[in-house]
Motif scaffolding. Structure first.
Motif, short mmCIF file in Angstrom:
data_model
loop_
_atom_site.label_atom_id
_atom_site.label_comp_id
_atom_site.label_asym_id
_atom_site.label_seq_id
_atom_site.Cartn_x
_atom_site.Cartn_y
_atom_site.Cartn_z
N GLY A 262 12.79 -32.69 60.82
CA GLY A 262 13.55 -33.51 59.87
C GLY A 262 14.59 -32.68 59.14
N GLU A 263 15.38 -33.36 58.38
CA GLU A 263 16.41 -32.67 57.62
C GLU A 263 15.78 -31.85 56.48
OE1 GLU A 263 19.15 -35.50 56.18
OE2 GLU A 263 19.84 -36.15 58.17
N LYS A 264 16.43 -30.74 56.13
CA LYS A 264 15.94 -29.87 55.06
C LYS A 264 15.97 -30.59 53.73
CE LYS A 264 16.57 -25.29 53.04
NZ LYS A 264 17.40 -24.07 53.06
N GLY A 265 14.84 -30.53 53.03
CA GLY A 265 14.76 -31.22 51.75
C GLY A 265 15.49 -30.46 50.65
N GLU A 266 15.58 -31.10 49.52
CA GLU A 266 16.23 -30.48 48.37
C GLU A 266 15.33 -29.39 47.77
OE1 GLU A 266 17.23 -33.42 45.59
OE2 GLU A 266 18.63 -34.49 46.91
N LYS A 267 15.95 -28.39 47.13
CA LYS A 267 15.22 -27.30 46.51
C LYS A 267 14.39 -27.81 45.34
CE LYS A 267 15.85 -22.68 44.57
NZ LYS A 267 16.84 -21.64 44.18
N GLY A 268 13.11 -27.42 45.33
CA GLY A 268 12.22 -27.86 44.27
C GLY A 268 12.43 -27.11 42.97
N ASP A 269 11.79 -27.59 41.94
CA ASP A 269 11.87 -26.94 40.63
C ASP A 269 11.11 -25.61 40.67
OD1 ASP A 269 13.28 -29.08 39.66
OD2 ASP A 269 11.46 -30.15 39.03
N PRO A 270 11.55 -24.59 39.89
CA PRO A 270 10.84 -23.30 39.85
C PRO A 270 9.41 -23.49 39.36
CG PRO A 270 13.00 -23.12 38.81
CD PRO A 270 12.76 -24.58 39.05
N GLY A 271 8.48 -22.78 39.98
CA GLY A 271 7.09 -22.84 39.57
C GLY A 271 6.84 -22.06 38.28
N LEU A 272 5.64 -22.19 37.75
CA LEU A 272 5.27 -21.47 36.54
C LEU A 272 5.12 -19.98 36.83
CD1 LEU A 272 2.55 -23.93 35.15
CD2 LEU A 272 4.96 -23.73 34.46
N VAL A 273 5.42 -19.16 35.83
CA VAL A 273 5.30 -17.71 35.98
C VAL A 273 3.83 -17.34 36.05
CG1 VAL A 273 5.81 -15.47 34.95
CG2 VAL A 273 7.44 -17.35 34.74
N GLY A 274 3.46 -16.58 37.06
CA GLY A 274 2.08 -16.18 37.24
C GLY A 274 1.69 -15.05 36.30
N PRO A 275 0.41 -14.72 36.24
CA PRO A 275 -0.04 -13.61 35.38
C PRO A 275 0.50 -12.28 35.85
CG PRO A 275 -1.81 -14.34 36.80
CD PRO A 275 -0.69 -15.32 37.01
N LYS A 276 0.62 -11.34 34.92
CA LYS A 276 1.12 -10.01 35.24
C LYS A 276 0.13 -9.26 36.11
CE LYS A 276 2.87 -5.77 33.09
NZ LYS A 276 3.12 -5.07 31.80
N GLY A 277 0.62 -8.66 37.17
CA GLY A 277 -0.25 -7.93 38.08
C GLY A 277 -0.65 -6.57 37.53
N ASP A 278 -1.59 -5.95 38.22
CA ASP A 278 -2.05 -4.61 37.82
C ASP A 278 -0.95 -3.58 38.05
OD1 ASP A 278 -4.49 -5.70 37.20
OD2 ASP A 278 -5.32 -5.33 39.20
N THR A 279 -0.99 -2.53 37.24
CA THR A 279 -0.01 -1.45 37.39
C THR A 279 -0.26 -0.70 38.69
OG1 THR A 279 0.07 -1.21 34.98
CG2 THR A 279 0.95 0.60 36.30
N GLY A 280 0.79 -0.51 39.44
CA GLY A 280 0.66 0.19 40.70
C GLY A 280 0.55 1.69 40.51
N GLU A 281 0.24 2.38 41.58
CA GLU A 281 0.13 3.83 41.52
C GLU A 281 1.50 4.47 41.34
OE1 GLU A 281 -1.83 5.18 44.97
OE2 GLU A 281 -3.72 4.14 44.56
N THR A 282 1.49 5.62 40.69
CA THR A 282 2.74 6.34 40.46
C THR A 282 3.31 6.83 41.78
OG1 THR A 282 1.91 7.06 38.30
CG2 THR A 282 3.81 8.23 39.20
N GLY A 283 4.57 6.58 41.95
CA GLY A 283 5.21 6.99 43.19
C GLY A 283 5.50 8.48 43.22
N VAL A 284 5.89 8.94 44.37
CA VAL A 284 6.22 10.35 44.55
C VAL A 284 7.53 10.66 43.84
CG1 VAL A 284 6.67 12.14 46.27
CG2 VAL A 284 5.05 10.32 46.77
N THR A 285 7.59 11.79 43.17
CA THR A 285 8.80 12.19 42.47
C THR A 285 9.94 12.37 43.46
OG1 THR A 285 7.46 13.33 40.81
CG2 THR A 285 9.81 13.89 40.91
N GLY A 286 11.04 11.77 43.13
CA GLY A 286 12.19 11.84 44.03
C GLY A 286 12.92 13.18 43.94
N ILE A 287 13.84 13.34 44.84
CA ILE A 287 14.63 14.57 44.87
C ILE A 287 15.58 14.61 43.66
CG2 ILE A 287 16.28 15.92 46.23
CD1 ILE A 287 15.17 14.53 48.70
#
Length: 274
Positions: A93-118
């Motif tokens: 079928g034809e592509k439908g119209e864009k829906g309304d934005p959903g509710l903001v979810g809960p904040k996720g856990d803090t990720g691991e510290t990345g490797v120090t860049g150059i």
């Protein structure tokens, strides 16, 4: 009523009596049943496709007529058939119209510290900041002296007067009394270097009429000896520091000439900020 109809009526009455137990059936129902029996009687015999009008004469049935026909009792419903095969997929079928934005979810856990860049390339120098306010003059917190002995005459138990001035710009050392006067509270360093000749030497460094440091040197005959001492002292405003011979008068062998010196030095290290 003809004889045949009478017989049918009698037969119908007998049937109703046998079924219902009485012949008192409503007239409408009796007529309905009578009509049903008559229809059954007038149906053609199996294998006949026409009615006879007389002996040996066959009268064809009217075309399209259903004379004497009566519907049968409905049969039982048939079994469900086997499900049919799946049909082909329909077109998208034809592509439908864009829906309304959903509710903001809960904040996720803090990720691991990345490797120090150059390390990136060095940036350009920043713009110089504004010039600061003039600071307090360091001259206010200067206090130092360095003096030497000119005369071999020393009196026991009184301050030794060093009258040879090497440095006394702030005039915190008093030549007339031989004492250093504290004008800036703080931590001070004091040292002395004594040439010993002809007699033993016993000297002590005093602060507020209290001996803080003692030095003793025994004279070796026909020889010039050296005695020295140094100390850190915290002074308050108005404190006085000096050197003097202690003991009897025989321990005053301090000496100085054009090639030998006896000196007394002191200066401020850190001033009190509070």
């Amino acid at each position: 009523m003809s004889t045949r109809l009478q017989r049918l009526d009698h037969l119908l009455t007998s049937i109703l009596t046998a079924v219902c137990g009485s012949d008192s059936t409503p007239e409408g129902l009796r007529m309905l049943l009578l009509r049903a029996v008559l229809l059954l009687l007038v149906l053609p015999i199996r294998g006949q496709d026409s009615e006879t009008e007389g002996p040996g004469v066959v009268v064809p049935l009217p075309k399209g007529a259903c004379t004497g026909w009566m519907a049968g009792i409905p049969g039982h419903p048939g079994h469900n058939g086997i499900p049919g095969r799946d049909g082909r997929d329909g077109t998208s079928g034809e592509k439908g119209e864009k829906g309304d934005p959903g509710l903001v979810g809960p904040k996720g856990d803090t990720g691991e510290t990345g490797v120090t860049g150059i390390e990136g390339p060095r940036g350009f120098p920043g713009i110089p900041g504004r010039k600061g306010e003039p600071g307090e003059s360091a001259y206010v917190y200067r206090s130092a002296f360095s003096v030497g002995l000119e005369s071999r005459v020393t009196v026991p138990n009184v301050p030794i007067r060093f009258t040879k001035i090497f440095y006394n710009q702030q005039n915190h050392y008093d030549v007339t009394t031989g004492k250093f006067h504290c004008n800036i509270p703080g931590l001070y360093y004091f040292s002395y270097h004594i040439t010993v000749y002809l007699k033993d030497v016993k000297v002590s460094l005093y602060k507020r009429d209290k001996a803080m440091l003692f030095t003793y040197d025994q004279y070796q005959e026909k020889n010039v000896d050296q005695a020295s001492g140094s100390v850190l002292l915290h002074l308050e405003m108005g404190d006085e520091v000096w050197l003097q011979v202690y003991g009897d008068g025989d321990s005053n062998g301090l000496y100085a000439d054009n090639v030998n010196d006896s000196t007394f030095t002191g200066f401020l290290l850190y001033y009190d900020t509070v």
